[in-house]
Structures are given as structure tokens and as C-alpha cells.
Design a protein around this motif. Structure first.
Motif, PDB file in Angstrom:
ATOM      1  N   ARG A 121      19.012   3.194   1.553  1.00 32.13           N
ATOM      2  CA  ARG A 121      17.687   3.768   1.327  1.00 32.13           C
ATOM      3  C   ARG A 121      17.673   4.645   0.077  1.00 32.13           C
ATOM      4  N   HIS A 122      16.539   4.668  -0.567  1.00 35.43           N
ATOM      5  CA  HIS A 122      16.414   5.499  -1.755  1.00 35.43           C
ATOM      6  C   HIS A 122      14.994   6.038  -1.862  1.00 35.43           C
ATOM      7  N   VAL A 123      14.868   7.110  -2.598  1.00 38.34           N
ATOM      8  CA  VAL A 123      13.562   7.692  -2.885  1.00 38.34           C
ATOM      9  C   VAL A 123      12.997   7.000  -4.120  1.00 38.34           C
ATOM     10  N   LYS A 124      11.752   6.546  -4.037  1.00 37.02           N
ATOM     11  CA  LYS A 124      11.107   5.936  -5.206  1.00 37.02           C
ATOM     12  C   LYS A 124      10.775   7.025  -6.226  1.00 37.02           C
ATOM     13  N   ILE A 125      11.177   6.816  -7.454  1.00 36.95           N
ATOM     14  CA  ILE A 125      10.842   7.751  -8.527  1.00 36.95           C
ATOM     15  C   ILE A 125       9.662   7.167  -9.299  1.00 36.95           C
ATOM     16  N   LEU A 126       8.498   7.764  -9.145  1.00 37.17           N
ATOM     17  CA  LEU A 126       7.275   7.291  -9.802  1.00 37.17           C
ATOM     18  C   LEU A 126       6.655   8.445 -10.581  1.00 37.17           C
ATOM     19  N   ASN A 127       6.353   8.207 -11.838  1.00 41.07           N
ATOM     20  CA  ASN A 127       5.800   9.268 -12.682  1.00 41.07           C
ATOM     21  C   ASN A 127       4.420   8.929 -13.236  1.00 41.07           C
ATOM     22  N   ILE A 128       3.815   7.887 -12.704  1.00 42.70           N
ATOM     23  CA  ILE A 128       2.446   7.528 -13.092  1.00 42.70           C
ATOM     24  C   ILE A 128       1.576   7.671 -11.850  1.00 42.70           C
ATOM     25  N   THR A 129       0.547   8.472 -11.935  1.00 42.15           N
ATOM     26  CA  THR A 129      -0.249   8.794 -10.744  1.00 42.15           C
ATOM     27  C   THR A 129      -0.887   7.557 -10.127  1.00 42.15           C
ATOM     28  N   GLU A 130      -1.255   6.576 -10.947  1.00 43.33           N
ATOM     29  CA  GLU A 130      -1.842   5.350 -10.404  1.00 43.33           C
ATOM     30  C   GLU A 130      -0.829   4.600  -9.533  1.00 43.33           C
ATOM     31  N   GLN A 131       0.440   4.607  -9.941  1.00 40.83           N
ATOM     32  CA  GLN A 131       1.478   3.957  -9.140  1.00 40.83           C
ATOM     33  C   GLN A 131       1.689   4.686  -7.812  1.00 40.83           C
ATOM     34  N   ILE A 132       1.621   6.002  -7.866  1.00 39.36           N
ATOM     35  CA  ILE A 132       1.779   6.799  -6.645  1.00 39.36           C
ATOM     36  C   ILE A 132       0.631   6.513  -5.681  1.00 39.36           C
ATOM     37  N   ASP A 133      -0.594   6.502  -6.204  1.00 35.53           N
ATOM     38  CA  ASP A 133      -1.762   6.226  -5.361  1.00 35.53           C
ATOM     39  C   ASP A 133      -1.651   4.851  -4.704  1.00 35.53           C
ATOM     40  N   LYS A 134      -1.179   3.867  -5.470  1.00 35.22           N
ATOM     41  CA  LYS A 134      -1.037   2.510  -4.932  1.00 35.22           C
ATOM     42  C   LYS A 134       0.018   2.472  -3.831  1.00 35.22           C
ATOM     43  N   SER A 135       1.140   3.162  -4.050  1.00 35.40           N
ATOM     44  CA  SER A 135       2.211   3.185  -3.050  1.00 35.40           C
ATOM     45  C   SER A 135       1.749   3.875  -1.773  1.00 35.40           C
ATOM     46  N   ILE A 136       0.981   4.948  -1.903  1.00 40.28           N
ATOM     47  CA  ILE A 136       0.439   5.643  -0.729  1.00 40.28           C
ATOM     48  C   ILE A 136      -0.506   4.722   0.037  1.00 40.28           C
ATOM     49  N   GLU A 137      -1.317   3.969  -0.701  1.00 39.38           N
ATOM     50  CA  GLU A 137      -2.287   3.065  -0.082  1.00 39.38           C
ATOM     51  C   GLU A 137      -1.593   1.918   0.653  1.00 39.38           C
ATOM     52  N   GLU A 138      -0.454   1.464   0.130  1.00 43.04           N
ATOM     53  CA  GLU A 138       0.239   0.312   0.700  1.00 43.04           C
ATOM     54  C   GLU A 138       1.102   0.669   1.911  1.00 43.04           C
ATOM     55  N   ASN A 139       1.334   1.954   2.161  1.00 43.37           N
ATOM     56  CA  ASN A 139       2.190   2.386   3.261  1.00 43.37           C
ATOM     57  C   ASN A 139       1.416   3.279   4.224  1.00 43.37           C
ATOM     58  N   ILE A 140       1.749   3.181   5.502  1.00 49.38           N
ATOM     59  CA  ILE A 140       1.029   3.970   6.502  1.00 49.38           C
ATOM     60  C   ILE A 140       1.313   5.458   6.322  1.00 49.38           C
TER      61      ILE A 140
END
Length: 474
Positions: free
Chosen positions: A131-150
Motif C-alpha cells: 500500500r502507498h499514499v497517492k501523491i497528488l499536487n493538482i487540485t483537479e486530480q485530488i477532486d477526481k480521486s475523492i469523487e471516485e472513492n467512497i
């Protein structure tokens, strides 16, 4: 090259350590526990006793898993502790039954929730080590990841901070959560006013929670585990995954009158949030029969409250026997929390016809009375009706019972494993025979050929009372 370096380093540390190895499994004791964690920070430990029969049966699979994991690059090791002699570790981990497994992640302790076969052990450990922590530094990518996961946990902080290390430990320890870290100023500007900040996103209850507290891994694990669960959930596949797949205890009301109970049941869910998952199984609108069968609910003439404790890889069931109201359900939960409830065990009713072909029909509620009779040698067949294994065994078993029916101190019995659950013995193999002689009521499993000759020799070997005067030669 980096993996090879770490593999060589770990092997060097092991070579100079005081840790023994038995069939690939580290032998941990009160003295070398800390040394083991210095070599490998993430470690699965089995607590066992030499007298535990299931521990003995499980041992080969554990050794096979250990050898498979040791081939990983870098190698992954598993360990075991003899709980009969290492009292300090038993107290430290509050071990009460055997086997019990604990998984250590950077000195934080979580329960093992995998299976007992080699492949399940390997899969469970690898799923956490990878397991690893996703490192995302673009807010649009973060929003998409939040939307795709419960459920998403978002840490806003520098990548090399102590908070980031604690966050990674939490990531390895917690199921069903999407872990993201962001270190850029754009994230800080959008989501928070200060760093470090931990935010938990989810589609129920409080949709966004801003964590307040220290950033130790223990505190983060406690916070996320408590708040990732809904206080109440309709019974569906999500509820099944949260309770059975993630080892979260749950309490259910089976009813055809949902509206009558829902308001106060939801309020109790908020009070016990993070401790129990609350769910109503609506027999009018849901496909409830499978879960009802699991809880031994054959028909729903009146509402039923049941609690399922899936912690420590168990599936202990408890049933409320009093009137269903808010006060009684709360008392029921408090007794469960304090270890004051008896586990509910499914049992058939004692049949009117006690014997079938010279074999005593045993059920759960009379099992102890039959087996623990100190004046009897008792042979019990644990069977699955209509299975091929039972069809192959039953003729030989009944034939031998008839041949030995003249022996007053010898009892042949059978119990349907699908309809009766027992406290005294855990039977792992299907259509198996156990012998409980008068001088050994722990039970001895028969592992020979499933025929009358083999069973007879087994009985002769362990019987307390002499086997004499067979009616016919077998």
C-alpha cells in the motif's frame, strides 16, 4: 539494486540476531521481541499454545506462507509466540484465546483479518506491504480521486514530515480508505488555512471532517477508523463489505416494520459510532434470507436483534432475548462491550427419536451432556447431510455401531455440522470423527481410513473401557 541492498541488509541483521527460525517462522519471546521489530517494522505474529489443536493444524500453512514471503525482495518475515511461556507479551497484547494474530506496523498494533490458508496469509500481508499514499499536487486530480472513492483521507503537508510518516502507517493499517497527500500551496489554499491538515471525505453523516489532534500514527488510525464508518447503513452489499470484509462489528434489527424502530436505532448508531455498525434488515423490501440463515433466523414472526462481532478474525453472534426497545438494546450493547454476553450458538431441537440405526442423534444443546459424561467413551461423527463424504462414511459408521451396541459404556453419536454450533470443540474438517473417551474429554480426531476396521482400531487404542466380545468378526 535498492531492493537487493535491503534484502542483503535484512539477512545480515538476522544472521547476527538472537532470533531462532522454525520452518521459516521467527520464534519471538519476551526477550527478543524488540530486536525483531528493529529488523522488520511490519510483522505478523501468531500467539499459540502447544496444546491448541487448531494451532497445530494451522502450523503447516503458516510455515508455507513464511517461506513464500521470505522469497519477496526485500524478504518479508512472520513470527510466532508461545503464549504458554511468554507471559509478558501475552499481557502486552491482551491475548485471551488461541490462536490469535496481531499485525505490527511501525509499533502500532492491528488485528489480523485474513484467512488461515497459505495463499490468504500471503495475500493479506502483501496487500498491506504494497500500500502507498497517492501523491497528488493538482487540485483537479485530488477532486477526481475523492469523487471516485467512497472514503478519502487527505493530508496536506510536506512529504518528508513526521506527519507524513504517521499517515503512511495509517494507510497500511486501514482498509477501504483512499489515502492522498498533497504538498503544494494550491492545495493548502483550496482546502485549508494551515498545515499540517488532515481531512476525511465521505458521502454520509458529516461529509467532511477536519481532524483536530496530534499526528501520531495511533491517533490517526483511531480517528480514521472511527469516522470512516457510517453511524447507520441500510443492509446491502456495502454493509456486507464493511462488516464481513473489514472486520467491523455490527448490530442488526430484522423486522417487517422498519418505521417503528428506525428513529431511535439511528440515534444509538450515532452514540456508538466507530464501535458498532448499525443496520436494519427489512424483510419486506430486501433479499434478507441469506443473512437471516447465517444468524439462524428461520422465520420472522416477530422482530429479532442480533450482534455480530467480527474482530480478531471471529464471527461471534449474540442475540437479544428481551423486548426490543431503545433501553434494552443499549443494555445489550453495554454487556457486549464488557464481555458479559454468552455467544449465541445455533442448535437443532432434541429429536423425539433419539437413535437412528444404533447411532445417537446429538444436537448443539445436548452436546455437552452427551460428550462430557465421565462414565462413557463417546464417538461423534460431525457430518454434512447429503455430502459424498458422509455417504461414504455413514454405512461403515452405522455398521460398527451395530456391532458394538452391546457395550454399555461406548456411545456412537452423530451431529449435523450445518445446523449445530459448539463451544467446546472447533471442527475444521468436514465429515470427521472425534473420540471422547472417559479419561480425555478434549477430544481426539480420527485421521485414518473411513471404514469400520480403521475406526475400530482407533477406538480400541484410546478407549478407557475395554472393547470386548464383538458380535461378529469385522
Amino acid at each position: 539494486m535498492l531492493f537487493c541492498y535491503w534484502s542483503l541488509l535484512i539477512l545480515t541483521l538476522i544472521a547476527h540476531s538472537k532470533i531462532l527460525d522454525e520452518y521459516g517462522v521467527w520464534v519471538i519471546d519476551d526477550d527478543n521481541y524488540e530486536e525483531a521489530l528493529m529488523i522488520q517494522h511490519d510483522l505478523l505474529i501468531e500467539f499459540y499454545t502447544p496444546s491448541c489443536e487448531f494451532c497445530k493444524e494451522f502450523s503447516p500453512d503458516y510455515s508455507l506462507a513464511a517461506r513464500t514471503l521470505a522469497k519477496n525482495d526485500p524478504p518479508i518475515y512472520v513470527a510466532k509466540v508461545d503464549a504458554s511461556v511468554n507471559i509478558e507479551l501475552v499481557k502486552r497484547f491482551s491475548i485471551k484465546k488461541y490462536p490469535t494474530f496481531k499485525y505490527i506496523i511501525d509499533k502500532e498494533v492491528i488485528d489480523y483479518t485474513g484467512g488461515y490458508s497459505e495463499d490468504r496469509i500471503v495475500a493479506w500481508i502483501k496487500s498491506r506491504s504494497n500500500r502507498h499514499v497517492k501523491i497528488l499536487n493538482i487540485t483537479e486530480q485530488i477532486d477526481k480521486s475523492i469523487e471516485e472513492n467512497i472514503i478519502t483521507a487527505l493530508l496536506i503537508d510536506s512529504l518528508d514530515s513526521t506527519q507524513a510518516h504517521s499517515f503512511l502507517t495509517a494507510c497500511k493499517a486501514i482498509n477501504l480508505v483512499n489515502f492522498i497527500q498533497c504538498a503544494c500551496s494550491a492545495c493548502a489554499n483550496k482546502y485549508t488555512t494551515s498545515t499540517p491538515t488532515l481531512l476525511l471525505f465521505k458521502p454520509y453523516d458529516e461529509r467532511l471532517i477536519d481532524y483536530i489532534g496530534d499526528f501520531s500514527s495511533f491517533s490517526l488510525i483511531s480517528f480514521i477508523n472511527k469516522n470512516k464508518l457510517p453511524s447507520f447503513i441500510d443492509f446491502n452489499q456495502d454493509a456486507v463489505e464493511l462488516i464481513f470484509g473489514d472486520s467491523n462489528p455490527g448490530i442488526f434489527i430484522f423486522t417487517t416494520n422498519r418505521d417503528f424502530y428506525e428513529k431511535w436505532f439511528r440515534l444509538l448508531g450515532k452514540e456508538y459510532k466507530g464501535i458498532l455498525l448499525f443496520s436494519i434488515v427489512d424483510a419486506d423490501t430486501t433479499d434478507w434470507e441469506k443473512i437471516a440463515h447465517f444468524f439462524d433466523i428461520k422465520k420472522l414472526s416477530e422482530p429479532v436483534v442480533v450482534l455480530l462481532d467480527t474482530r480478531n478474525n471471529q464471527r461471534d453472534k449474540y442475540r437479544l432475548e428481551s423486548e426490543i426497545n431503545e433501553k434494552n438494546v443499549k443494555e445489550f450493547i453495554e454487556k457486549w462491550k464488557n464481555g458479559m454476553l454468552e455467544v449465541y450458538r445455533k442448535s437443532q431441537k432434541i429429536p423425539e427419536k433419539l437413535y437412528e440405526n444404533n447411532v445417537l442423534v446429538v444436537v448443539g444443546e445436548c452436546f455437552d451432556d452427551v460428550v462430557m459424561d465421565m462414565n462413557k467413551d463417546v464417538l461423534i461423527a460431525f457430518y454434512i447431510p447429503y455430502s459424498r463424504g458422509w455417504r461414504d462414511l455413514v454405512y461403515e459408521y452405522e455398521f460398527l455401531a451395530e456391532e458394538l451396541e452391546h457395550l454399555e459404556n461406548l456411545v456412537f453419536g452423530k451431529i449435523d455440522s450445518t445446523e449445530n454450533q459448539l463451544k467446546a470443540i472447533k471442527v475444521e474438517s468436514t465429515n470427521s470423527v472425534y473420540f471422547f473417551p472417559a479419561d480425555n474429554k478434549k477430544g481426539i480426531e480420527y485421521n485414518g481410513e473411513k471404514n469400520a476396521d480403521g475406526i475400530l482400531e482407533f477406538v480400541k487404542k484410546y478407549a478407557f473401557y475395554e472393547i470386548t466380545e464383538l458380535k461378529d468378526e469385522l
